[in-house]
Design a protein around this motif. Sequence first.
Motif, short mmCIF file in Angstrom:
data_model
loop_
_atom_site.label_atom_id
_atom_site.label_comp_id
_atom_site.label_asym_id
_atom_site.label_seq_id
_atom_site.Cartn_x
_atom_site.Cartn_y
_atom_site.Cartn_z
N ASN B 57 44.66 33.58 40.81
CA ASN B 57 45.25 34.82 41.30
C ASN B 57 46.40 34.52 42.27
N ASP B 77 46.36 44.10 35.97
CA ASP B 77 46.20 45.46 36.50
C ASP B 77 47.21 45.75 37.60
N ASP B 160 44.16 45.65 45.16
CA ASP B 160 43.37 45.39 43.95
C ASP B 160 42.19 44.49 44.27
N TYR B 161 42.48 43.47 45.09
CA TYR B 161 41.42 42.53 45.47
C TYR B 161 40.30 43.25 46.22
N THR B 163 39.53 46.52 46.18
CA THR B 163 38.76 47.44 45.33
C THR B 163 37.78 46.67 44.46
N LYS B 164 38.27 45.56 43.90
CA LYS B 164 37.39 44.79 43.03
C LYS B 164 36.23 44.20 43.81
N ASN B 167 33.74 46.87 44.40
CA ASN B 167 32.98 47.18 43.18
C ASN B 167 32.20 45.98 42.66
N LYS B 168 32.18 44.92 43.46
CA LYS B 168 31.47 43.69 43.10
C LYS B 168 31.93 43.11 41.78
N GLN B 169 33.23 43.22 41.55
CA GLN B 169 33.79 42.62 40.34
C GLN B 169 34.24 41.21 40.66
N ASN B 170 34.35 40.42 39.63
CA ASN B 170 34.76 39.04 39.80
C ASN B 170 36.25 38.99 40.17
N THR B 171 36.55 38.45 41.32
CA THR B 171 37.96 38.39 41.72
C THR B 171 38.18 37.26 42.71
#
Lengths: 210, 216
Positions: B57, B77, B160-161, B163-164, B167-171
């Motif tokens: 990233n 995104d 973006d980082y 929010t992810k 939401n416990k998304q992989n980032t």
Amino acid sequence: MAEVNTGGGGGGGKHQKKRAKKLSTRIDMTPMVDLGFLLLTFFMLTTTFSQPKVIQLTPPVKSDDKTKIQDTLSLTLVLGKSDTVYYFKGRLSLNPDSNNVMQTNFSNDGLRKLVLNSNQFVMNSIKPLQDQHNANKVTDTAYARLLDKAEGNKYARFVIIKTDTNTKYINVIMALDEMNICNVGKYALIDANDDDMKMIADYKQKHKAK
Amino acid sequence: MPKIKLPRNSPSIDMTPMVDLAFLLVTFFMLTTKFRPEEPVKVVIPFSVTTTKIPDNVMTISIDSAGRVFFDMDGKDVRPQVLQAVMQKYKLPITTLDMSRFAVMGTFGVPVSQVKAYIEADDAQRKVMSNGASGIPMDTLKNDELLDWVTSGVEYGLADYNTKLANKQNTKAPSYAIKADGRARYKIIKQVIDICQKAGIQHFNLITSLKSMPKS
């Protein structure tokens, strides 16, 4: 009459018994293998394994640039054009007759030797550490921590790398790389000022005359 | 005397193990390959002994030997948002199609006024445009386009980082890299660093290729 003979030619005549044709359980895999190897070749040729590496740099923000360095501990490198390095230890003397400015280059006998010699204090203190690390007596993390501590010692040499408008990026990277190689933990990258430029000009003039 | 029957050798050999291996390798290469869009600029990066890997990233600012500046960032995104923000600032029109094309585009180095045309061009035309352009302008006091790109990139990248992360998304946390040609003048790189500092970037990664550690 309307029978379709699927048995092919051969077996007619004597053998009257009807026999189910034995189907081979093997399928021809050749096209699949062809495709497989085609893809393999494609991916092998397009893959790049060597991920680029990075030098981490945290340049100072303009306003808090007030770090005081003890003159006796500083070594200043001014990166000139065409791979030359002008250097002096301690404070710059503006007297053109003084001999404290020297010239060197990026070779192993040039900058490497100079920085290693200037950094003797740290090199001596990390020598036993390195030996221990090579003999696998210390873990990598512990080694890195101790190395940092030794490099950050209060009496360690502070290297100031000064750049000029004509300095090439590659020379800056080479100088930063020397810091890594020679275990210099304290260094700064700043612009050369007018005094430095004047000093270089004086130096050049003096050596041209000779 | 009975005839000795020789076992008949089948003319076809069992290819199954070979095929297994081949597909194993295919799978391996498919999973490890990372496709990169073609870069319009050739940058000869200098060597160093550092072994730190480039983070994921990452926003990359490339500088070629002539000192032209190019911009690129990861994140499918985020990229459309960045584009929209910059285009809005310069009051230039942009379509959703352009935005989705920009999301998968590689590095670019044209002034904002040409960005729309650049997005809509094909690879060959892009090459011509890149060669003709002078990179992203950054020396004008009034319109510092690089600063706008970097500022938007930092802003939306961080948003973006976060929010992810929420939401416990992989980032991965965004990081910033400078990929400069060794022949470029350091003055230009310094200028880019100053601009990035203005945009709030503190840590830089200078991209180099690996060379072996000299024996001491």
